[in-house]
Structure formats: structure tokens, C-alpha cells
Design a protein around this motif. Structure first.
Motif, PDB file in Angstrom:
ATOM      1  N   TRP A   1     -33.397 -36.662  10.280  1.00  0.00           N
ATOM      2  CA  TRP A   1     -32.031 -36.680  10.809  1.00  0.00           C
ATOM      3  C   TRP A   1     -31.353 -35.346  11.003  1.00  0.00           C
ATOM      4  O   TRP A   1     -30.377 -35.268  11.708  1.00  0.00           O
ATOM      5  N   GLY A   2     -31.763 -34.266  10.405  1.00  0.00           N
ATOM      6  CA  GLY A   2     -31.139 -32.992  10.709  1.00  0.00           C
ATOM      7  C   GLY A   2     -29.832 -32.723   9.991  1.00  0.00           C
ATOM      8  O   GLY A   2     -29.510 -33.322   8.977  1.00  0.00           O
ATOM      9  N   LEU A   3     -29.088 -31.803  10.555  1.00  0.00           N
ATOM     10  CA  LEU A   3     -27.867 -31.307   9.923  1.00  0.00           C
ATOM     11  C   LEU A   3     -26.665 -32.206  10.192  1.00  0.00           C
ATOM     12  O   LEU A   3     -26.583 -32.868  11.221  1.00  0.00           O
ATOM     13  N   THR A   4     -25.720 -32.171   9.266  1.00  0.00           N
ATOM     14  CA  THR A   4     -24.419 -32.800   9.478  1.00  0.00           C
ATOM     15  C   THR A   4     -23.568 -31.850  10.307  1.00  0.00           C
ATOM     16  O   THR A   4     -23.963 -30.709  10.593  1.00  0.00           O
ATOM     17  N   ARG A   5     -22.383 -32.271  10.679  1.00  0.00           N
ATOM     18  CA  ARG A   5     -21.466 -31.408  11.429  1.00  0.00           C
ATOM     19  C   ARG A   5     -21.177 -30.146  10.613  1.00  0.00           C
ATOM     20  O   ARG A   5     -21.172 -29.038  11.140  1.00  0.00           O
TER      21      ARG A   5
ATOM     22  N   GLY B   1     -27.450 -28.282  -0.195  1.00  0.00           N
ATOM     23  CA  GLY B   1     -26.055 -28.714  -0.207  1.00  0.00           C
ATOM     24  C   GLY B   1     -25.935 -30.228  -0.247  1.00  0.00           C
ATOM     25  O   GLY B   1     -26.912 -30.948  -0.078  1.00  0.00           O
ATOM     26  N   LEU B   2     -24.737 -30.711  -0.475  1.00  0.00           N
ATOM     27  CA  LEU B   2     -24.504 -32.149  -0.516  1.00  0.00           C
ATOM     28  C   LEU B   2     -24.188 -32.702   0.871  1.00  0.00           C
ATOM     29  O   LEU B   2     -24.599 -33.801   1.214  1.00  0.00           O
ATOM     30  N   ALA B   3     -23.475 -31.927   1.672  1.00  0.00           N
ATOM     31  CA  ALA B   3     -23.021 -32.441   2.963  1.00  0.00           C
ATOM     32  C   ALA B   3     -23.535 -31.606   4.134  1.00  0.00           C
ATOM     33  O   ALA B   3     -22.935 -31.591   5.204  1.00  0.00           O
ATOM     34  N   ARG B   4     -24.628 -30.907   3.950  1.00  0.00           N
ATOM     35  CA  ARG B   4     -25.168 -30.086   5.039  1.00  0.00           C
ATOM     36  C   ARG B   4     -26.243 -30.823   5.822  1.00  0.00           C
ATOM     37  O   ARG B   4     -26.427 -30.570   7.003  1.00  0.00           O
ATOM     38  N   HIS B   5     -26.986 -31.690   5.137  1.00  0.00           N
ATOM     39  CA  HIS B   5     -28.096 -32.403   5.770  1.00  0.00           C
ATOM     40  C   HIS B   5     -27.863 -33.900   5.619  1.00  0.00           C
ATOM     41  O   HIS B   5     -27.509 -34.379   4.547  1.00  0.00           O
ATOM     42  N   ARG B   6     -28.094 -34.606   6.710  1.00  0.00           N
ATOM     43  CA  ARG B   6     -27.850 -36.053   6.684  1.00  0.00           C
ATOM     44  C   ARG B   6     -28.719 -36.756   5.658  1.00  0.00           C
ATOM     45  O   ARG B   6     -28.286 -37.719   5.052  1.00  0.00           O
ATOM     46  N   TRP B   7     -29.953 -36.296   5.449  1.00  0.00           N
ATOM     47  CA  TRP B   7     -30.825 -36.976   4.503  1.00  0.00           C
ATOM     48  C   TRP B   7     -30.300 -36.839   3.080  1.00  0.00           C
ATOM     49  O   TRP B   7     -30.396 -37.781   2.289  1.00  0.00           O
ATOM     50  N   VAL B   8     -29.723 -35.696   2.712  1.00  0.00           N
ATOM     51  CA  VAL B   8     -29.160 -35.516   1.373  1.00  0.00           C
ATOM     52  C   VAL B   8     -27.915 -36.393   1.219  1.00  0.00           C
ATOM     53  O   VAL B   8     -27.730 -37.063   0.202  1.00  0.00           O
ATOM     54  N   TRP B   9     -27.078 -36.370   2.245  1.00  0.00           N
ATOM     55  CA  TRP B   9     -25.847 -37.164   2.241  1.00  0.00           C
ATOM     56  C   TRP B   9     -26.181 -38.651   2.108  1.00  0.00           C
ATOM     57  O   TRP B   9     -25.561 -39.384   1.352  1.00  0.00           O
TER      58      TRP B   9
END
Length: 175
Positions: free
Chosen positions: A147-151, A82-90
């Protein structure tokens, strides 16, 4: 966006890595030419280096930057990452977007100006240096995935664990 099939995902991943590495190589080349033009005492060498930078800037910077951004975006949206699921991707997305914009709207005009003058100021050494450092950071983030998951990612994981894990975009379970 509909999830990518395995063969499409793998092909796109190879293309994304290749174009991203090309962007890094292009920036290192621009840095080398910028340093050469800045430090040389020979006007002919400085002019040759700035003209080479202009060729790279005119023919490669925009397509490579946009292909890297686009392929990464499609990969993010077409895979479980996903685009906004993981901080590293974001983080990768925003760093890529910012560096693409700076490459297109700041670096290229600076290169064109230097090629017109036949000389480079320190800005055309600093800009590729910062870009190279940024691309190396993006590469490290891609490999290490910190960093793990976003909210949003945490919320989707909780929904999936509760058996309600249907993403609003897809009938598949997520997380």
C-alpha cells in the motif's frame, strides 16, 4: 519519540514478534477448545474445554494482547517506519487495537459465561475464528508491507527530498 538504538530496536522487534505469534497461538488454542466444547456430546469434555478456555482467558489474553499492542506502538514510534507514515503500519495498528479491545471486552466475558455454564455456543467458535483470520492478515501485512505511504508519509518524503526533511519530532532527516 526519540529513535531507538539498533540493539534496543532489534530486541524489541524480537519481543514483538514473539508476543504476536503467541497471541496467534493462543487464539488457535482457544478456537480448538471452543470447537471441542461445541461439538462434543460429552458434558465432561465440554466442561473441561471451557475451563481450559477460562484459564487462557484469565491469564493470557489481556497481557498478550496489550504487550503486542504496546510493543508494536513503541516500534512504530521509535523507528523510521513511524505510526502514520505507511499505510501498512497504520492498518496493523488499528487492526491490533480493535482485536485487543474485542479480546478483552468481548471474548473474555464470553469465555467466563461459557465456563460458568460448562458449555459453549457458536459465538466462542466464531470469535476465535475471526481473530485467527485477523492475526494472519496482520502477519501478511507485516511481511508484505503493501500500500505505500500515507499522505503524511508522502509529505515528509517530499520535505526530505527538498532538503527540509526535519520531522517535527526529531532533528534527524526522515523518510
Amino acid at each position: 519519540m526519540k529513535p531507538l538504538k539498533r540493539s534496543a530496536r532489534r530486541s524489541l522487534l524480537v519481543a514483538h514478534v514473539a508476543v504476536s505469534v503467541s497471541w496467534l497461538g493462543l487464539t488457535v488454542g482457544l478456537l480448538t477448545l471452543g470447537i471441542t466444547a461445541f461439538l462434543t456430546g460429552d458434558p465432561a469434555t465440554a466442561q473441561a474445554a471451557t475451563h481450559a478456555m477460562k484459564i487462557f482467558g484469565d491469564w493470557l489474553v489481556v497481557p498478550v494482547a496489550l504487550l503486542s499492542l504496546l510493543s508494536g506502538l513503541v516500534l512504530a514510534l521509535g523507528t523510521p517506519w513511524g505510526l502514520a507514515r505507511h499505510r501498512w503500519v497504520w492498518t496493523k495498528f488499528w487492526l491490533t487495537l480493535i482485536t485487543a479491545a474485542l479480546s478483552i471486552f468481548s471474548l473474555r466475558p464470553g469465555i467466563n459465561e461459557a465456563a460458568t455454564r460448562g458449555a459453549v455456543d457458536i459465538n466462542l467458535v466464531v470469535a476465535p475464528s475471526v481473530a485467527t483470520a485477523t492475526y494472519l492478515l496482520i502477519t501478511a501485512v507485516s511481511v508484505l508491507k503493501p500500500w505505500g505511504l500515507t499522505r503524511r508519509g508522502r509529505r515528509l518524503r517530499i520535505l526530505a527530498a527538498a532538503g527540509k526533511g526535519v520531522d517535527e519530532r526529531s532533528p534527524r532527516r526522515t523518510a
